[in-house]
Design an enzyme around this catalytic site. Structure first.
Site, mmCIF file in Angstrom:
data_model
loop_
_atom_site.group_PDB
_atom_site.id
_atom_site.type_symbol
_atom_site.label_atom_id
_atom_site.label_comp_id
_atom_site.label_asym_id
_atom_site.label_seq_id
_atom_site.Cartn_x
_atom_site.Cartn_y
_atom_site.Cartn_z
ATOM 1 N N LYS A 177 0.828 -1.210 0.000
ATOM 2 C CA LYS A 177 0.000 0.000 0.000
ATOM 3 C C LYS A 177 0.865 1.263 0.000
ATOM 4 O O LYS A 177 0.441 2.306 -0.521
ATOM 5 C CB LYS A 177 -0.976 -0.001 1.176
ATOM 6 C CG LYS A 177 -0.325 -0.069 2.565
ATOM 7 C CD LYS A 177 -0.061 1.275 3.171
ATOM 8 C CE LYS A 177 0.708 1.141 4.471
ATOM 9 N NZ LYS A 177 1.010 2.424 5.120
ATOM 10 N N THR B 88 -3.711 5.365 3.966
ATOM 11 C CA THR B 88 -2.440 5.890 3.479
ATOM 12 C C THR B 88 -2.607 6.693 2.191
ATOM 13 O O THR B 88 -1.915 7.683 1.974
ATOM 14 C CB THR B 88 -1.442 4.729 3.249
ATOM 15 O OG1 THR B 88 -1.285 4.018 4.470
ATOM 16 C CG2 THR B 88 -0.089 5.236 2.805
#
Length: 317
Positions: free
Chosen positions: A173, A230
């Protein structure tokens, strides 16, 4: 958070002045300015003091420094301590996940190695905002120990036995967030961000399937949750790094203004090597690695992504 849950905590800082500041001023002005830390939280710059008698050793160093640090700390590690990784990355050169590096260096069995991951932005967690994470270990009882040590009125911990899936979600990610940040810096909107996050999740799931992860993990906090957090937040170091590139800063300029480690920058190359080893197609990861390490321009990267041959939405492993 461990302290708030009633766990006695000693933080080991790299620099004595940081430890002194935490002990005397109850603040870390370099990384969390304005956040008052609990008075009972202690800090030291001496690893031996920090590790003495510890039953949980929580490791939170830059991924590419873990092996070297662990070699230095190994003689000090209590023999029965659970080793908990908060790190989200893949080791360059070996393709090892952080739990694998811990196992190699310490010879600790799998039931004493765990990972904690999820959509955890440091400033929000330190401010006591509601949040959650996953504690993963192949031994459910060990995961439950960490759950009990961390659970507070503002933070929930869920358990999982899929260490592979949780670690891959956390590592990849960061790479996707770099690409989302670049898109934001270029001025693209929510549709582009949604595209990159969704196709990024597909890349994570394909790699996870090839490595034996449970596909359900990627629909949870360690997968989709961490990816959304994120990629969406301006507090994210990886997204911010990408934004600066998208706004026209050079790679060198962006590195110079980045105070903390953006793990996706170095991990992008390691993730790509891992994908190629297992014949997994990861086009977003591929262009991010090319921009970060091989001089590809952002314009060329965008063109490569958008000009790929037509595909069904689900393909590969």
């Amino acid at each position: 958070m461990l302290h708030d849950a009633g766990t006695e905590v000693i933080v080991c800082a790299r620099r004595p002045e940081i430890a002194e500041q935490i002990n005397e001023r109850h603040e870390n002005t370099q990384y969390l300015p304005g956040i008052t830390l609990p008075e009972g939280l202690r800090a030291t710059a001496d690893p031996a003091e920090a590790l003495d008698g510890a039953d949980l050793v929580v490791l939170a160093v830059p991924c590419q420094t873990l092996r070297e640090n662990l070699h230095a700390w190994r003689p000090l590690l209590p023999g029965d301590a659970v080793l908990v990784s908060l790190m989200k990355g893949i080791e360059l050169g070996t393709g090892r996940r952080m739990s694998e590096v811990i196992a190699e260096v310490t010879d600790a069995p799998a039931d004493r190695i765990a990972v904690v991951c999820g959509p955890n932005l440091a400033r929000e967690i330190a401010a006591g905002q509601p949040g959650a994470a996953v504690a993963a270990c192949v031994d459910e009882r060990t995961a439950q120990r960490i759950q009990a040590a961390c659970m507070t009125s503002y933070f929930r911990i869920y358990t999982n036995t899929d260490v592979v899936g949780c670690e891959l979600g956390g590592a990849v990610k960061n790479v996707i967030a770099l690409c989302v940040g670049i898109a934001v810096g270029l001025g693209f909107g929510d549709s582009t961000r949604a595209l990159l996050m969704t196709r990024g999740l597909a890349e994570i799931a394909r790699l996870g399937a090839a490595l034996g992860a449970d596909e359900h993990t990627f629909a949870g906090l360690a997968g989709l949750g961490d990816l959304v957090g994120t990629c969406s937040s301006p507090l994210s170091r990886n997204r911010t790094f990408g934004e600066n590139l998208g706004r026209g800063m050079t790679l060198e300029e962006t590195i110079a203004v980045t105070k903390q480690t953006a793990e996706g920058v170095k991990s992008s190359e390691a993730v790509l090597e891992l994908a190629r080893k297992h014949n997994v197609e990861m086009p977003i990861t591929e262009v991010v690695a090319a921009v970060m390490h091989h001089g590809m321009s952002i314009a060329e990267a965008a063109s490569l992504l958008m000009s790929r041959s037509p595909k069904p939405e689900r393909y590969g492993v």
